[in-house]
Design an enzyme around this catalytic site. Structure first.
Site, short mmCIF file in Angstrom:
data_model
loop_
_atom_site.label_atom_id
_atom_site.label_comp_id
_atom_site.label_asym_id
_atom_site.label_seq_id
_atom_site.Cartn_x
_atom_site.Cartn_y
_atom_site.Cartn_z
N CYS A 82 0.83 -1.20 0.00
CA CYS A 82 0.00 0.00 0.00
C CYS A 82 0.87 1.26 0.00
O CYS A 82 1.57 1.53 -0.97
CB CYS A 82 -0.99 -0.04 1.16
N HIS A 192 -3.87 -4.93 0.05
CA HIS A 192 -3.42 -5.43 1.36
C HIS A 192 -3.47 -6.96 1.38
O HIS A 192 -4.54 -7.54 1.58
CB HIS A 192 -4.30 -4.88 2.48
N GLU A 194 -2.49 -8.93 3.66
CA GLU A 194 -2.85 -9.41 5.00
C GLU A 194 -4.35 -9.35 5.26
O GLU A 194 -4.83 -9.96 6.22
CB GLU A 194 -2.08 -8.62 6.07
#
Length: 218
Positions: A82, A192, A194
């Site tokens: 990001c 993202h 995650e």
């Protein structure tokens, strides 16, 4: 697998990134750190980020992390996430600030007046939610991830790469923009991983095993 340093510069979703890495790479030593020495000694570096570019660049300078990040991006497997992707480039329209200048290109604000889908409906900025990621090159970090897999995005700015060969994947919102870039030992993503469930965890697992070589070394 050695050690993976998750860079702590006072911004970003560090806990979720670290926990995801611990899950996919239980044999690696995951270190969340703001110490330049630990970053320099790590086998791999993850540069996450959530927030504004001016704050990011200021914090890197204040914490003495700018140079060690530039050196890491030149020497070892390096993953930007990001804001950590955007900061690798020359310049950002967000605050009109210079980035780390590791990769050629600029970070642009989505043009709000031109954001409409194929049905003519206005698209919101920031771009938030799941979107398809279309792989532009073969790369070890795409291993086991289907082309067109969906990843989670949260951003108002996008990268305009100075060299089209840097683009490792693109997403439409509504036009095509680079959502992943790669050069030599660097891989960076706008989304993202995650927060992207199975596909995101697979990408992080691939990074934990990656030796930093790639087919499009330019």
């Amino acid at each position: 697998m050695g050690s993976i340093a998750v860079v702590d510069y006072g911004m970003g979703n560090l806990r979720s990134v670290a926990k995801a890495l611990e899950h996919v790479a239980p044999d690696a030593r995951i270190v969340v750190t703001s110490e330049a020495g630990e970053i320099a000694q790590a086998d791999r570096v993850v540069f996450p980020g959530v927030g504004a570019m001016p704050d990011c660049m200021r914090e890197l300078e204040v914490r003495g992390l700018r140079q060690v990040l530039v050196e890491a991006a030149q020497t070892k497997p390096f993953l930007g996430i990001c804001l950590g992707m955007q900061a690798l480039f020359e310049f950002s329209e967000e605050g009109n600030v210079a980035g780390l200048d590791v990769l050629p290109g600029k970070v642009r604000l989505f043009p709000r007046e031109a954001m409409h889908d194929t049905q003519g409906q206005r698209l919101k900025v920031p771009h938030i939610g799941w979107n398809e990621v279309h792989q532009a090159v073969a790369h070890p970090l795409w291993n086991g991830i289907a082309n067109g897999a969906r990843f989670y995005f949260v951003h108002s700015y996008y990268v305009e790469a100075g060299n089209p060969e840097l683009v490792a994947a693109f997403t439409h919102y509504p036009f095509a923009f680079a959502c992943a870039v790669a050069r030599n030992n660097i891989f960076a993503v706008q989304f993202h991983p995650e927060k992207s469930q199975a596909a995101g965890l697979k990408l992080l697992a691939n990074f934990a095993e990656w030796d930093g070589t790639a087919p499009n070394s330019i």
